[in-house]
Design a protein around this motif. Sequence first.
Motif, mmCIF file in Angstrom:
data_model
loop_
_atom_site.group_PDB
_atom_site.id
_atom_site.type_symbol
_atom_site.label_atom_id
_atom_site.label_comp_id
_atom_site.label_asym_id
_atom_site.label_seq_id
_atom_site.Cartn_x
_atom_site.Cartn_y
_atom_site.Cartn_z
ATOM 1 N N ALA A 35 7.399 13.064 -13.898
ATOM 2 C CA ALA A 35 7.118 14.501 -13.773
ATOM 3 C C ALA A 35 7.288 15.256 -15.080
ATOM 4 N N ARG A 36 8.032 14.700 -16.028
ATOM 5 C CA ARG A 36 8.230 15.381 -17.316
ATOM 6 C C ARG A 36 6.909 15.583 -18.073
ATOM 7 N N GLY A 37 6.003 14.629 -18.002
ATOM 8 C CA GLY A 37 4.746 14.755 -18.735
ATOM 9 C C GLY A 37 4.953 14.711 -20.239
ATOM 10 N N GLY A 38 3.978 15.226 -20.958
ATOM 11 C CA GLY A 38 4.068 15.232 -22.422
ATOM 12 C C GLY A 38 3.573 13.932 -23.030
ATOM 13 N N GLY A 46 0.787 -1.222 0.000
ATOM 14 C CA GLY A 46 0.000 0.000 0.000
ATOM 15 C C GLY A 46 0.819 1.273 0.000
ATOM 16 N N ASP A 47 2.110 1.192 0.375
ATOM 17 C CA ASP A 47 2.923 2.408 0.419
ATOM 18 C C ASP A 47 3.650 2.690 -0.894
ATOM 19 N N VAL A 48 3.417 1.890 -1.936
ATOM 20 C CA VAL A 48 4.006 2.190 -3.246
ATOM 21 C C VAL A 48 3.424 3.511 -3.727
ATOM 22 N N THR A 49 4.278 4.399 -4.223
ATOM 23 C CA THR A 49 3.835 5.746 -4.579
ATOM 24 C C THR A 49 3.081 5.775 -5.908
ATOM 25 N N ALA A 50 2.315 6.846 -6.093
ATOM 26 C CA ALA A 50 1.598 7.056 -7.353
ATOM 27 C C ALA A 50 2.562 7.130 -8.529
ATOM 28 N N VAL A 110 7.744 -4.601 -5.069
ATOM 29 C CA VAL A 110 7.969 -3.630 -6.147
ATOM 30 C C VAL A 110 9.346 -3.013 -5.942
ATOM 31 N N SER A 111 10.054 -2.774 -7.022
ATOM 32 C CA SER A 111 11.396 -2.179 -6.935
ATOM 33 C C SER A 111 11.376 -0.897 -6.106
ATOM 34 N N LYS A 112 12.401 -0.717 -5.288
ATOM 35 C CA LYS A 112 12.490 0.477 -4.438
ATOM 36 C C LYS A 112 13.033 1.681 -5.202
ATOM 37 N N PHE A 113 13.527 1.465 -6.407
ATOM 38 C CA PHE A 113 14.143 2.558 -7.163
ATOM 39 C C PHE A 113 13.080 3.384 -7.871
ATOM 40 N N LYS A 114 13.246 4.692 -7.826
ATOM 41 C CA LYS A 114 12.187 5.614 -8.235
ATOM 42 C C LYS A 114 12.355 6.108 -9.679
ATOM 43 N N ILE A 147 3.704 3.634 -9.502
ATOM 44 C CA ILE A 147 2.617 2.971 -10.223
ATOM 45 C C ILE A 147 2.533 3.500 -11.650
ATOM 46 N N ALA A 148 2.654 4.806 -11.814
ATOM 47 C CA ALA A 148 2.623 5.409 -13.153
ATOM 48 C C ALA A 148 3.764 4.887 -14.013
ATOM 49 N N ALA A 149 4.945 4.725 -13.419
ATOM 50 C CA ALA A 149 6.094 4.226 -14.186
ATOM 51 C C ALA A 149 5.868 2.782 -14.636
#
Length: 452
Positions: free
Chosen positions: A438-441, A373-377, A428-432, A380-382
Motif C-alpha cells: 500500500a505504500r506505493g512509490g 485462487g483465494d490468494v490476494t492481489a 503460498v505463505s499466509k502472512f501478509k 501476489i504483488a509482494a
Amino acid sequence: MFNIKDILETNRMITQNNLDVRTITMGISLRDCGHPDIKVTAQKVYDKITKKAEKLVQVGEELEMELGVPIINKRISVTPISMVGESCDSNDYVPLAKALDEAGKAVGVNFIGGFSALVDKGYTKGDKNLICSIPEALAVTDIVCSSVSVGSTKCGINMDAVAEMGHVIKLAAERTADRDAIGCAKLVVFCNAVPDNPFMAGAFHGVTEPETVINVGVSGPGVVKHALEAVRGQDIGAVAETIKKTAFKITRVGQLVAQEAARRLNTQFGIIDLSLAPTPAIGDSVAHILEEIGLESCGGPGTTATLAMLNDAVKKGGLMASSYVGGLSGAFIPVSEDAGMIAAVERGSLTLEKLEAMTCVCSVGLDMIAIPGDVTAETIAAIIADEAAIGMINNKTTAVRLIPVPGKTVGEKVEFGGLLGYAPIIAVSKFKADAFIARGGRIPAPVRSLTN
C-alpha cells in the motif's frame, strides 16, 4: 566441418533425446502504425504483420523437412503495444489485441507477443491504457501474450506498477476462470526485461531492434541429461565440461536454422537464445538434469548449487558456438512445463520459497506456478516485488508468471495442455504484506546501477 560422427550424434539427439528448435520468432516493428483512430491503427497493425510474416510458417516447415530438425513453434513479437496505441484517442486497447490475434492466426503462428508496457520508472498514458486492458485482452484472444516490465537495475522498482499488476493478475484469472485462469499463463511481469527475447509469454520487439528480425530459441534438456549419464561418478568439473560441450552442439544447430531462416525471409538474423526450455514430455526436464548430477529430488539441499553450475556451463558452451547469443539464455524452471518439476512439487521437495531461491541463479523466474485462487492481489504483488528485487540487485532478468486458479486450492491440479502442461497448486505463505504494498512509490536503483 561436420564429420559423420557429428551427424550421427546430432541425429540421435533429435530422435532419442528431444533436441529441438523451440521457436523461430520474427520480431516486427509497429512504430509506424500509430493513428488517432484506433480502428485505423488496428488495421495497420494487422496489415503489417500479415505482410511481413506471410512466409514465416512456410519457411519454418521447409527447414524442418530439409534439415530434419523439429521446429516446435513459429512465433511473432511486436513493438510494445503501449507505444503503438499512444497516439490513439481510445483508452481501450482491446481492439489492438484482437488485431494481433487475427493477424497471428492469419499467418499461422502459435503465439504473438508484445501486448506489453515498460513502466520501470512510471507510466505514460499508453502504459496505463494497456495495463487496464490486459485482463479483457487475454480473455477475448487465443494466441496473444502480454508482459509488463516493472523495474530494472538502472531504474529501481516501480511499486505502484507492482501493486497494480497484482490486481491485473487476479482480474485476468477471473475473466478466464472457466478455462482454469489460462489468461494468467499468457502474462509475465518482468524486472530487467530483454528486448530480443524469442520465448513467450515475455517476447516483445524492442525499440532498438531493426524493422524485422529473426531470433531463434533452442532447447535440449533431454540431450544434456543423456550426455551426463556418461560421466556418472566423475567430479563436478567433468560434469560442467560435459554440459558446456553439449550446449555448444545444441547452439550450432540453432545457429544453422536461424541463419537460413533469416536468409529465406530476407531479413536480419538477430540472436540465438540457448535457454534449456523443458516440456512436460518425459526425458525433457531441467529437474531431471539436476537429479542426474546427484540430487535425490529437485528442490532438496544442493538444488541451487547444481542449477547455478548448469546455467553457467550452458552459457559458456553457447557463447563459443555463436557470436550472437542473446535473449535470456539459461535454464528455465517453469513448473507446469517440466515433468521433473511437477513430480518434485507433488513429492513435497519443491516449494515456492525454494523456487524463489533457485531464480537467483537461472532464467527467468517464478514461472508457470499455479497457486490457490483465494490468494490476494496484495500477496501476489509482494511476490512480484521479491522476484523483481532479485533481478534488480543481481543485474539479471527475473519474472513472475503466477496463476491464481479460481475455486482451486493446495492438493488440486490444473490442466493447461500442450507445452503448458499441468501443475499442482502450490501453497503460498499466509502472512501478509498489505501495508508494504500500500505504500506505493519507487524502490530506488541500487548502488551497482551507477556504472557510467
